[in-house]
Design a protein around this motif. Structure first.
Motif, short mmCIF file in Angstrom:
data_model
loop_
_atom_site.label_atom_id
_atom_site.label_comp_id
_atom_site.label_asym_id
_atom_site.label_seq_id
_atom_site.Cartn_x
_atom_site.Cartn_y
_atom_site.Cartn_z
N LEU A 1 0.83 -1.21 0.00
CA LEU A 1 0.00 0.00 0.00
C LEU A 1 0.86 1.26 0.00
CD1 LEU A 1 -2.83 -1.04 2.46
CD2 LEU A 1 -2.95 -0.88 -0.03
N HIS B 1 2.43 1.44 -3.70
CA HIS B 1 1.49 1.46 -4.83
C HIS B 1 1.04 2.89 -5.11
CE1 HIS B 1 -1.25 -0.28 -7.68
NE2 HIS B 1 -2.28 0.34 -7.13
N LYS C 1 -6.57 1.28 -3.06
CA LYS C 1 -5.70 0.87 -1.97
C LYS C 1 -6.51 0.34 -0.80
CE LYS C 1 -1.64 3.80 -2.56
NZ LYS C 1 -0.80 4.79 -1.89
#
Length: 148
Positions: A37, A40, A47
């Motif tokens: 997370l 990304h 998310k």
């Protein structure tokens, strides 16, 4: 029922293994999810969805760990069994694990004998891991809410 101390010790050992596997799985799963997370670059909502599905996947795997423990322990009659309308199949053990892990406990199946120790400990473990997941989810979502 509880006179066979070797059987009782086997249940305690299986419980310790299942709890250890689940806690380690949960910890490592949350670490991997948190790192993913953080790195990304996708949309914040994606998310959050990824985090939620990751947590659900972890809990499902943990339910299966306990379900396999019930199923394997029932092969030794001295340890007890999960009693119900049909509790001999692997999926019945996983179902019993799911309702125990989530502390729902419908009552249609119930542990009999020393295997009850595993059930009681699973309920406590499930409660703690679910609370841990809730905290993790809140902390991760709070990061996304603070971003512009």
């Amino acid at each position: 029922m509880y006179g066979d101390w070797i059987a009782n010790l086997a249940v305690v050992a299986a419980t310790a293994v299942a709890v250890t596997l689940c806690v380690l799985l949960h910890y490592e799963g949350l670490v991997v999810t948190s790192r993913y997370l953080a790195q990304h670059r996708g949309h914040r909502r994606m998310k959050v969805l990824f985090g939620i599905f990751a947590v659900i996947g972890l809990h499902t795997a943990e339910i299966w760990v306990f379900g396999m423990a019930y199923w394997l322990l029932q092969s030794w009659p001295a340890l007890g069994h999960v009693a119900g309308e049909s509790a001999a199949h692997i999926f019945d053990s996983v179902y019993f694990s799911a309702i125990t892990f989530t502390t729902v406990g419908y009552g249609d199946v119930a542990p009999v004998g020393s295997i009850r120790f595993l059930a009681g400990t699973e309920a406590l473990t499930g409660f703690v891991l679910i609370a841990w997941s809730a905290s993790f989810t809140y902390l991760e979502m709070e990061k996304f809410w603070r971003q512009p």
